[in-house]
Design an enzyme around this catalytic site. Structure first.
Site, PDB file in Angstrom:
ATOM      1  N   ASP A  47      -4.836   2.581  36.184  1.00 19.66           N
ATOM      2  CA  ASP A  47      -5.580   1.222  36.073  1.00 19.66           C
ATOM      3  C   ASP A  47      -6.183   1.481  34.629  1.00 19.66           C
ATOM      4  O   ASP A  47      -7.254   2.407  34.775  1.00 19.66           O
ATOM      5  CB  ASP A  47      -6.422   0.962  37.220  1.00 19.66           C
ATOM      6  CG  ASP A  47      -7.072  -0.130  37.081  1.00 19.66           C
ATOM      7  OD1 ASP A  47      -6.951  -0.948  36.073  1.00 19.66           O
ATOM      8  OD2 ASP A  47      -7.705  -0.720  38.131  1.00 19.66           O
ATOM      9  N   GLY A 103      -6.703  -5.259  35.321  1.00 19.29           N
ATOM     10  CA  GLY A 103      -5.274  -5.271  35.608  1.00 19.29           C
ATOM     11  C   GLY A 103      -4.065  -4.661  34.860  1.00 19.29           C
ATOM     12  O   GLY A 103      -2.958  -4.791  35.387  1.00 19.29           O
ATOM     13  N   TYR A 120       0.761  -6.418 -10.323  1.00 18.98           N
ATOM     14  CA  TYR A 120       1.907  -5.508 -10.577  1.00 18.98           C
ATOM     15  C   TYR A 120       2.809  -5.175  -9.495  1.00 18.98           C
ATOM     16  O   TYR A 120       2.769  -5.574  -8.421  1.00 18.98           O
ATOM     17  CB  TYR A 120       1.448  -4.047 -11.138  1.00 18.98           C
ATOM     18  CG  TYR A 120       0.748  -3.261 -10.027  1.00 18.98           C
ATOM     19  CD1 TYR A 120       1.515  -2.515  -8.982  1.00 18.98           C
ATOM     20  CD2 TYR A 120      -0.558  -3.254  -9.486  1.00 18.98           C
ATOM     21  CE1 TYR A 120       1.166  -1.701  -8.007  1.00 18.98           C
ATOM     22  CE2 TYR A 120      -1.085  -2.742  -8.765  1.00 18.98           C
ATOM     23  CZ  TYR A 120      -0.242  -1.670  -7.747  1.00 18.98           C
ATOM     24  OH  TYR A 120      -0.981  -1.040  -6.631  1.00 18.98           O
ATOM     25  N   GLY A 163      -2.295   1.549  -0.057  1.00 22.88           N
ATOM     26  CA  GLY A 163      -1.771   1.607  -1.070  1.00 22.88           C
ATOM     27  C   GLY A 163      -1.985   2.811  -2.002  1.00 22.88           C
ATOM     28  O   GLY A 163      -1.205   3.052  -3.090  1.00 22.88           O
ATOM     29  N   HIS A 188       2.490  10.189  -6.757  1.00 25.59           N
ATOM     30  CA  HIS A 188       3.626  10.054  -7.264  1.00 25.59           C
ATOM     31  C   HIS A 188       3.869  10.045  -8.566  1.00 25.59           C
ATOM     32  O   HIS A 188       2.650  10.187  -9.580  1.00 25.59           O
ATOM     33  CB  HIS A 188       4.111   8.544  -6.846  1.00 25.59           C
ATOM     34  CG  HIS A 188       3.163   7.470  -7.609  1.00 25.59           C
ATOM     35  ND1 HIS A 188       3.536   7.051  -8.954  1.00 25.59           N
ATOM     36  CD2 HIS A 188       2.025   6.779  -7.379  1.00 25.59           C
ATOM     37  CE1 HIS A 188       2.561   6.156  -9.169  1.00 25.59           C
ATOM     38  NE2 HIS A 188       1.672   6.066  -8.222  1.00 25.59           N
ATOM     39  N   CYS A 217      -3.858   5.601  -6.930  1.00 23.12           N
ATOM     40  CA  CYS A 217      -3.075   6.528  -6.879  1.00 23.12           C
ATOM     41  C   CYS A 217      -3.352   7.728  -7.621  1.00 23.12           C
ATOM     42  O   CYS A 217      -4.109   7.835  -8.445  1.00 23.12           O
ATOM     43  CB  CYS A 217      -1.534   6.060  -6.964  1.00 23.12           C
ATOM     44  SG  CYS A 217      -0.792   4.809  -6.025  1.00 23.12           S
ATOM     45  N   ASN A 241      -1.722  10.001 -10.145  1.00 24.07           N
ATOM     46  CA  ASN A 241      -0.419  10.174 -11.048  1.00 24.07           C
ATOM     47  C   ASN A 241      -0.110  11.399 -11.452  1.00 24.07           C
ATOM     48  O   ASN A 241      -0.818  12.163 -11.700  1.00 24.07           O
ATOM     49  CB  ASN A 241      -0.652   9.290 -12.371  1.00 24.07           C
ATOM     50  CG  ASN A 241      -0.499   7.894 -12.115  1.00 24.07           C
ATOM     51  OD1 ASN A 241      -0.869   7.020 -12.790  1.00 24.07           O
ATOM     52  ND2 ASN A 241      -0.363   7.128 -10.727  1.00 24.07           N
TER      53      ASN A 241
END
Length: 407
Positions: free
Chosen positions: A230, A234, A316, A330, A334, A352, A354
């Site tokens: 439980d 419920g 972009y 995001g 990379h 990010c 780079n």
């Protein structure tokens, strides 16, 4: 004439004495309470005591809210069970169970269904040798809703391992109001043992992490035993689950916004350094430990995913390669050939990290799910707790405070 002598007849004294003694002896025997006196022999009634008849009981008989995780148990007194059948009244299929070696009990051995009626028929033989049959209906409880526990991360494919920063968790498809009940039904076992705790991210998501990163080579087993539990309002657990994760060697990247360099550490030793470019002032990279949650050789990055769409300034859409996600809003590590001239000297990205094409591929080949990227001196705010995975931002005390049962 001659005189006949008088003869007096006397009772032999020996007989009188014996008779008197016998009378005294009988009297003494009747009144004596001496422990040395023998008990009188019992008098046979001519009938033997009646042998007991079997008495059969069925746990849950007549109930309408029987918990489906609880076994149906049949017991007998004064005899032995011979046959027990438990049948789904609607479908007609039998429930598996086992009879004790001494014939005293029978218990079902598989979970029952929710909102289901079961017919129980038990047969026994009593000590009197007579057969006894007992019947009952057991009906299980009806939840208001059933919630499915999705595990985090998803069960791995064969051979897939995770880094030392991997967060373990459960995500529900219904709000959980009895969080303590949910936590008590979740068990994490690490080998070797490491202290850890649960923390509620929101009313549907709970995460687990150790005090510090997992030890390299750890095996982590998550057991989700929520069926029949439980969870409040419920809502009951829909199913049980179990999954095992294997932690590989420690791989941690340390990205520094002041030096624009990223060190690569394998099991604590620096094995490489790469020039980087972090987020620019307008879009700084979050600081703190990030955990790789996904990796794709090719990813389309679209600013519309966080509300910045053309023709808005800064919008972009571009295809990036060797991309590993480190937050849910995001941020990736990379390749970006367009910022190679800035890598190692200035921060110009949208948030990010780079890398050059060569370094991005090398990073991609070595780092994977659960590995850690720690960002410092980026000028950005701390990675939010909810931002896959911001869990390591919290101190151990703050993390433990998010548990519903931690003392």
């Amino acid at each position: 004439m001659p005189v006949r002598p008088t003869v007096t007849r006397q009772r032999p004294w020996g007989v009188a004495v014996v008779a008197a003694l016998a009378s005294v002896t009988l009297l003494a025997g009747a009144c004596s309470s001496s422990p040395d006196s023998a008990s009188p022999p019992s008098i046979a009634t001519g009938t033997a005591a009646a042998a007991a008849a079997a008495q059969v009981s069925i746990d849950g008989a007549g109930s309408t809210d029987f918990n489906p995780k609880t076994p149906i148990t049949v017991k007998v007194n004064g005899g032995k069970l011979t046959t027990v059948t438990v049948t789904n009244a609607a479908k007609g299929n039998a429930v598996k169970g086992a009879l004790a070696a001494d014939g005293s009990t029978w218990s079902s051995s598989e979970p029952l269904g929710y909102a289901t009626a079961y017919t129980v028929v038990a047969e026994a033989t009593g000590a009197d040798g007579k057969p006894v049959e007992q019947k009952a209906t057991v009906k299980t409880l009806t939840p208001a809703a059933q919630t499915y526990p999705a595990v985090i991360p998803a069960p791995p494919s064969a051979g897939l391992t995770f880094g030392v920063g991997q967060i373990i968790g459960v995500s529900f498809d219904h709000a959980i109001t009895n969080r303590a009940a949910a936590e008590k039904a979740l068990t994490v076992t690490s080998t070797p043992p490491q202290q850890g705790a649960w923390h509620w991210i929101d009313n549907k998501t709970v995460h687990y992490r150790p005090q510090s990163y997992w030890q390299a080579g750890t095996t982590v087993k998550l057991d989700v035993n929520l069926y029949g539990v439980d969870l409040g309002g419920g809502v009951y657990g829909k199913t049980d689950r179990s999954v095992t994760y294997q932690i590989h060697d420690s791989w941690i990247a340390k990205a520094d916004g002041n030096t624009d360099q990223m060190q690569l550490l394998h099991n604590g030793a620096v094995v490489g350094t790469m020039p980087i470019s972090l987020g620019k002032d307008a879009t700084p990279t979050h600081v703190g430990p990030h955990v790789i949650s996904d990796k794709q050789q090719q990813v389309i990055m679209d600013s519309c995913t966080y509300g910045v769409c053309p023709p808005a300034p800064g919008a972009y859409r571009s295809t990036e390669y060797w991309a590993e996600r480190i937050s849910n809003d995001g941020e990736f590590v990379h390749e970006n050939p367009n910022t190679v001239n800035q890598q190692g000297s200035s921060n110009v990205s949208h948030g990010c990290i780079n890398l050059s094409p060569q370094n991005a591929q090398a990073f991609f080949n070595q780092f994977g799910l659960g590995d850690v990227v720690e960002v410092t001196n980026s000028g950005g705010p701390a990675l939010p707790l909810w931002d896959t995975y911001g869990d390591w931002e919290l101190s151990w005390a703050d993390w433990q405070a998010g548990s519903a049962v931690h003392n």
